[in-house]
Scaffold this active site. Structure first.
Site, short mmCIF file in Angstrom:
data_model
loop_
_atom_site.label_atom_id
_atom_site.label_comp_id
_atom_site.label_asym_id
_atom_site.label_seq_id
_atom_site.Cartn_x
_atom_site.Cartn_y
_atom_site.Cartn_z
CE LYS A 165 -4.04 -1.96 0.20
NZ LYS A 165 -5.10 -1.68 -0.79
CD GLU A 216 -5.14 -2.70 -6.62
OE1 GLU A 216 -4.19 -3.52 -6.54
OE2 GLU A 216 -6.21 -2.85 -6.01
CG ASP A 241 -9.81 -2.09 -6.13
OD1 ASP A 241 -11.00 -2.41 -6.21
OD2 ASP A 241 -9.15 -2.25 -5.07
N GLY A 293 -9.15 -8.85 -2.82
CA GLY A 293 -9.74 -9.29 -1.56
C GLY A 293 -10.08 -8.09 -0.71
O1 OSB Z 1 -7.66 -1.89 -2.28
O2 OSB Z 1 -7.30 -3.93 -2.64
C1 OSB Z 1 -7.65 -3.04 -1.86
C2 OSB Z 1 -8.39 -4.50 1.61
C3 OSB Z 1 -9.44 -3.73 2.00
C4 OSB Z 1 -9.88 -2.72 1.16
C5 OSB Z 1 -9.25 -2.51 -0.06
C6 OSB Z 1 -8.19 -3.30 -0.47
C7 OSB Z 1 -7.73 -4.29 0.40
C8 OSB Z 1 -6.57 -5.13 0.14
C9 OSB Z 1 -6.49 -6.45 0.90
O3 OSB Z 1 -5.65 -4.81 -0.56
C10 OSB Z 1 -6.48 -7.63 0.03
C11 OSB Z 1 -6.69 -8.91 0.83
O4 OSB Z 1 -7.84 -9.22 1.22
O5 OSB Z 1 -5.70 -9.61 1.04
MG MG Z 2 -7.05 -1.92 -4.33
#
Ligand code: OSB
Ligand code: MG
Length: 374
Positions: A165, A216, A241, A293
């Site tokens: 992130k 992303e 996303d 996820g």
């Molecule tokens: O942006 O992909 C995302 C988790 C919560 C909200 C948004 C995101 C995410 C993740 C976690 O990146 C992915 C996972 O469940 O392993």
């Molecule tokens: Mg994402």
């Protein structure tokens, strides 16, 4: 005539193994809803809702999903014949938005129908793989050395693709440190919309310099031109996303060249049928799709893994082993990382794994039941 006779709406809260920090906030505990359907033969179907406690990642929350489910979606299910997942989603279309609430029911219907047919959701979806390639999504850490160490542990565990992130002020330094420490790492970065389009040059510079394979959602969800601009000629993929909320939104983004990769979260886009259609469209356009996820328990993740076993999903998903998320897994068998950074696709009936009643009860906070009137 098949019918849903009972619907249970459960609210649970469970602590995460470690806090998950993104550009929009920190989650230490996950609060979420589960929809449990029962038909007139006693067959059941489960769906985990990905709406979070607070509307930070999207406008939906546990409270809005609960309201949507109790006010509209559950009463309709209890009035009508048992719909297919696709028919349910189509019928719910006049009710705008609330895709996370709709997805919880749509997914439970996949489980229920697969069980009725004596097959797995993976098979019902057209899954062709017995194992799916996965990676880890690593939250923002207190310091760069802590991030490097955390990523090192995941690599030791056997993960072969890391998504970090990022946000303004937490990008060039951590990403650069990871690249120096792990020269061959398959490295992705997810900003969750945190950059203004004016930051494009700077973002492209570190993503290029440190060989980020995929960037992303750097810009706000509506900023398709900014995504198209950064994607043009970039040595990294630009993945959307949050921008992609429907098959139609995906078509428009493809027309505008705003993406070169697609993160599909069935729980966010209205369900598995929509998610599968999106994966197919991305593949037709020549771009990799992959399953994202939302920190689901093994209940939600089993459906994500099932979707990831279908042909369009060629990039490793944000589908980690159970112990990356919760100390106690909600399903048995738990998801374990296997050879080649993979998870096994469940083959049992429906979602393919059993709910661990003891764990489920431990984290259950609230339960409401709705029954068909005689
Ligand atoms: O942006 O992909 C995302 C988790 C919560 C909200 C948004 C995101 C995410 C993740 C976690 O990146 C992915 C996972 O469940 O392993
Ligand atoms: Mg994402």
């Amino acid at each position: 005539m098949a019918r849903v006779r009972k619907v249970r709406l459960d609210e649970l809260e469970a602590p995460l193994v470690e806090p998950f920090e993104t550009s929009f906030g920190v989650e230490r505990r996950r609060r979420f809803l589960v929809v449990a359907l029962e038909d007139d033969t006693g067959e059941t179907g489960l769906g985990e809702c990905v709406a979070a406690r607070d509307p930070l990642y999207s406008g939906e929350s546990v409270a809005t999903a609960r309201w949507m489910l109790q006010t509209y979606l559950i009463p309709r299910l209890l009035r009508e014949e048992l719909p297919t997942p696709e028919a349910f989603f189509a019928q719910a279309r006049p009710l705008r938005e609330h895709l996370m609430a709709k997805a919880a029911v749509e997914i439970a219907l996949w489980d229920l129908h697969a069980r009725r047919a004596g097959t797995s959701v993976a098979r019902a979806l057209g899954g062709t793989r017995s194992r799916v390639e996965v990676g880890v999504s690593v939250g923002i850490q207190p310091t760069v050395p802590q991030l490097v160490r955390r990523v090192g542990q995941y690599l030791d565990d056997g993960y072969r693709r890391i998504k970090v992130k990022v946000k303004p002020g937490w990008d060039r330094e951590p990403v650069g440190a990871l690249r120096r420490e792990y020269p061959d790492l398959r490295l992705w970065a997810d900003a969750n919309q945190a950059y203004p389009p004016s930051a494009a040059r700077e973002v492209a510079a570190w993503a290029t310099e440190f060989q980020v394979e995929q960037l992303e959602q750097p810009f706000p969800e509506r900023a398709l031109s900014a995504h198209a601009e950064i994607a043009r000629g970039a040595p990294f993929k630009v993945c959307l996303d949050e921008s992609i909320t429907s098959a139609e939104a995906l078509d428009e983004a493809l027309e505008r060249h705003a993406l070169t990769s697609l993160n599909v979260k069935p729980g966010r886009v209205g369900g598995l049928a929509t998610g599968r259609a999106m994966g197919r469209r991305a593949a037709e356009a020549g771009f990799p799709a992959w399953v994202g996820g939302m920190l689901e328990t093994g209940i939600g993740r089993s459906f994500n893994v099932a979707l990831a076993s279908t042909p369009p999903f060629v990039f490793p998903g944000d589908l980690s082993a159970s112990d990356r998320y919760y100390r106690e897994e909600f399903v048995d068998p738990a998801f374990e990382l296997g050879p080649g950074s993979t998870l096994r696709v469940p083959t049992g009936r429906g979602l393919g794994v059993e709910v661990v009643e003891r764990v489920y009860r431990k984290f259950l906070r609230r339960r409401r039941e709705f029954r068909r009137s005689a």
